[in-house]
Each structure stands twice: as C-alpha cells, then as structure tokens.
Design an enzyme around this catalytic site. Structure first.
Site, PDB file in Angstrom:
ATOM      1  N   HIS A   1      50.935  79.626  -2.806  1.00  0.00           N
ATOM      2  CA  HIS A   1      49.884  79.018  -1.975  1.00  0.00           C
ATOM      3  C   HIS A   1      50.542  78.334  -0.774  1.00  0.00           C
ATOM      4  O   HIS A   1      51.550  77.637  -0.917  1.00  0.00           O
ATOM      5  CB  HIS A   1      49.125  78.005  -2.827  1.00  0.00           C
ATOM      6  CG  HIS A   1      48.076  77.258  -2.075  1.00  0.00           C
ATOM      7  ND1 HIS A   1      47.255  77.858  -1.147  1.00  0.00           N
ATOM      8  CD2 HIS A   1      47.706  75.941  -2.114  1.00  0.00           C
ATOM      9  CE1 HIS A   1      46.423  76.952  -0.648  1.00  0.00           C
ATOM     10  NE2 HIS A   1      46.689  75.792  -1.212  1.00  0.00           N
TER      11      HIS A   1
ATOM     12  N   ASN B   1      46.761  75.976   5.959  1.00  0.00           N
ATOM     13  CA  ASN B   1      46.271  76.167   4.589  1.00  0.00           C
ATOM     14  C   ASN B   1      44.853  76.746   4.652  1.00  0.00           C
ATOM     15  O   ASN B   1      43.899  76.034   4.951  1.00  0.00           O
ATOM     16  CB  ASN B   1      46.285  74.812   3.855  1.00  0.00           C
ATOM     17  CG  ASN B   1      45.750  74.906   2.435  1.00  0.00           C
ATOM     18  OD1 ASN B   1      45.274  75.955   2.010  1.00  0.00           O
ATOM     19  ND2 ASN B   1      45.823  73.798   1.715  1.00  0.00           N
TER      20      ASN B   1
ATOM     21  N   CYS C   1      41.780  75.828  -3.884  1.00  0.00           N
ATOM     22  CA  CYS C   1      42.778  76.743  -3.323  1.00  0.00           C
ATOM     23  C   CYS C   1      43.264  77.779  -4.332  1.00  0.00           C
ATOM     24  O   CYS C   1      43.920  78.745  -3.949  1.00  0.00           O
ATOM     25  CB  CYS C   1      43.967  75.960  -2.778  1.00  0.00           C
ATOM     26  SG  CYS C   1      43.514  74.887  -1.428  1.00  0.00           S
TER      27      CYS C   1
END
Ligand code: ACO
Length: 353
Positions: free
Chosen positions: A280, A310, A139
């Site tokens: 994030h 996500n 990520c």
C-alpha cells in the site's frame, strides 16, 4: 482487544458432497486475466498544496515521499474514474461486460452511500448478468475485494469476476487540515479474475485481518446513522477524513510485515521466492520500514507514491497494473500485494503469474 484474523489458502481440497452439483469436486484457481488503471487528469503538486495550507514541498517529500497526486474535477465521480480502469481491464482480458458473473468494488468514497458503486458500474458497463456489491475496508479495500472474489471463483460459483479498487479521497478531505490533505490522491484500478484449472497459478493465498479497536484512529464521523448529515455536521467538517497519523503509522509497518509472513508460511514459500512486493502506497517511510523488517531487497519493492500519493483502496491495483505494463512481472513470478487501512484492516494476496 485481539485482532480478528481470517486466513484463506488456495490448497486443492475435496469439497463436502452436500454442497450440491454446482460446486466442483476440487477448488479452481483464480487467474488475473487483465488489469487496468486510471487517474483523473488534474495534477496537484506539493507546490500547489503550499498555496492551500501551511506546508512545504520539502516536508511532504521528506515525511511521505509524495511529489504530486491526481485530483478529480468537480462533478467527477468514483464510477467515472473506475469506468476507464474497468474498460481497460476488460479489453486486456478479452472479456465482454455481459460475460461478467460478479462485480466487487473496494471503496469508501463511492458515488453515494447506496446503491453500491458496484451496481452503478454494473449498469454503466452493461454487465447485465453480474451480481454486484461493494466492500468497505479503507485502504485495504482492493485486497478484501480480491479475496472475496477469489473465494467465489475458487469454489466454482462464478467463473468471471471484475474486481475494482476506487477512491476519490479528495471529496472527503478536509482541505484546511495539513496533516491529512497532503496525503491523498484519487484513482482507480481493476482486475478481471477468471476460473482456471491449474492451481499452481493465479491467486495462491489470501490473508485478511481486522482490529476494530483501532477504528478511532482513522474514520469519517458523519453521514451514517451515528451522525446523520445536518447543518452542524457540515459546519464541524464531520464529513471529512480524521486521522491520527502517528498511531496508524506504528501499526502499519508491523501489520503489513505480519501479513506477508503469514501468507508465505501458509503457502509454503520463502521471502526469496517473491519476485515483487507491492505494498500500500501510504508513506514511503512505512514502505521502507516494512521491507527492512522483512529483510526484503528494496529493488523488488514496487513504489509509485511520488506520482499518485495515497489513492487508498486503489494503490495496490494501480501499482500492479503499472508493474505489469512496465514488464516487471513475468510468467511464473510470485507477486504479493499487501495493505492496511481504516477499520483498522490489513491483509495481503499472493499471486503467481
Ligand atoms: N506540512 C508541514 N508540517 C506538517 C504537516 C504538513 N503537511 N503535517 C503535519 N505537520 C507537522 C505537525 O504539525 C507536527 O508539528 P509539531 O511538531 O510542531 O507538532 C510535525 O509536522 C510532525 O508531525 P507528525 O504527525 O509527527 O509527522 P509524521 O512524521 O508522523 O508524519 C504522517 C505524519 C505523514 C501523517 C505519518 O504519520 C503517516 O504517514 N501516517 C500514516 C498515514 C496512513 O498511512 N494512513 C492510512 C491510510 S488512509 C486510509 O485507510 C483511508
């Protein structure tokens, strides 16, 4: 095992003369000339997930802040989704694909293990002059890709670089595992970096960190040389994402807060100098806890997790694009992107617009 920390700050400095005539005497700035984002058309709501696994809209909303996510169609690839984001970023920055010197893509779910998705995009965009490679940092992929690209621009090696964060996590999701399948969505974002002379704008600093010891908490076991694809690896669902959510959660807050603090310290700014923090988008509780730890006002933290879930390496660039297009980023604003992910990796980028 102590983490490996790499710090890079865009301080103006004289380069070593032996670097050759290609290198400028002073570092250049890397300016964000344009951004773009794209998500697949299909929306999967929490109610849809209730039909697939034993979960509820109430649990997902309360524990993650997510309400819906976009899921790629069968046959839709990472480069398909990234292409749209790239074309938007190129159009906004008024850069033609053939002017690009380099394409860097942050992804762990590219079109195929090789060639890189950056090379696939190079061909599809017609960016015939561009070098191209992928960066694998889970990520944190877009942050890593942007930091690498910034080095090439700041050092005068390349003038125009396309940086992409794209992930189709739905393709590596175990749809029988409720602890992971509710979390992820698909999407892509892109930014065009251009060289500039004013080092007071553009990317002011980057911070990258990793701790391979934590790799065991977030990984996809098969498909590489350790467990090549076989009937067994498919039957045992080893081509899907495995995650120890609690272990990741614990370090995520501390590591993102550390990245913010390091970048502020290195660039000589205070937390109040940040106009916008773009973290994030993995879990609303992680975002809120990070802001609280930093004593940073929640009104200046950008959150769009409810709409996209996500999207892994794409979250921060999709969010930056949305924030810019919503008029939340003004000339002179200091905006920080910060993320964590598989590796474990974490890091941040501080940009002045
Ligand atoms: N629906 C209902 N119940 C669930 C679900 C679900 N979807 N998932 C788990 N549960 C249950 C568990 O089974 C457990 O039940 P039990 O108490 O009977 O055993 C209970 O909920 C609590 O489980 P926890 O794992 O403790 O739940 P938690 O509040 O920690 O939330 C979550 C789990 C959302 C995964 C959280 O830990 C998290 O967000 N972790 C970080 C994830 C992340 O950010 N990953 C990194 C990015 S990904 C990348 O880099 C590719």
């Amino acid at each position: 095992m102590p983490p490996t920390i790499i710090k890079v700050v865009n301080k103006t400095s004289v380069r070593e003369p032996q670097m050759g005539s290609r290198w400028p005497t002073h570092r250049l700035s890397a300016i964000i000339a344009g951004t773009g984002a794209h998500v697949p058309a299909r929306v999967m709501t929490n109610a849809d997930l209730e039909k697939i696994v034993d979960t509820s809209d109430a649990w997902i909303t309360e524990r993650t802040g997510m309400k819906e996510r976009h899921i790629a169609a069968a046959g839709e690839t990472a480069s398909d989704v990234a292409m749209v984001a790239c074309e938007k970023a190129l159009a906004e920055s008024k850069v033609k694909a053939e002017e690009l010197d380099l394409i860097v893509v942050g992804t762990v779910t590219g079109d195929m293990p090789f060639p890189s998705t950056a090379c696939v995009l190079q061909e599809r965009l017609g960016a015939s002059r561009a070098a191209a490679f992928d960066v694998s940092a889970g990520c944190t992929g877009f942050i890593y890709a942007l930091s690498v690209a910034q080095q090439f621009v700041a050092n005068g090696v390349y003038r125009t670089v396309l940086v992409v964060g794209v992930e189709l996590m739905s393709k590596v999701t175990d749809w029988t595992d409720r602890s992971t399948c509710v979390l992820f969505g698909d999407g892509a974002g892109a930014a065009v970096l251009k060289a500039g002379k004013d080092t007071d704008t553009g990317i002011l600093g980057t911070y990258l960190a990793a701790n391979g010891h934590g790799g065991q908490h977030l990984y996809m076991p098969a498909g590489g040389s350790r467990h090549p694809a076989s009937v067994e690896t498919v039957q045992q669902r080893m081509h899907t994402c495995k995650m120890n959510g609690n272990a990741v959660f614990k370090v995520a807050v501390r590591n993102m807060a550390d990245a913010v603090k390091h970048l502020l310290q290195e660039t000589g700014l205070g937390i109040d100098d940040l106009a916008l923090l773009i973290p994030h988008q993995a879990n609303l509780r992680i975002i809120e806890a990070t802001a609280k730890l930093l004593k940073f006002p929640s009104e200046r933290v950008f959150v769009n997790i409810a709409k996209y879930g996500n999207t892994s390496s794409a979250t921060t660039i999709i969010a930056l694009d949305e924030a810019r297009k919503a008029g939340l980023v003004h000339p002179g604003d200091n905006v920080m992107l910060v993320a964590f992910g598989a590796g474990l990796t974490w890091g941040g980028v501080l940009i002045r617009f």
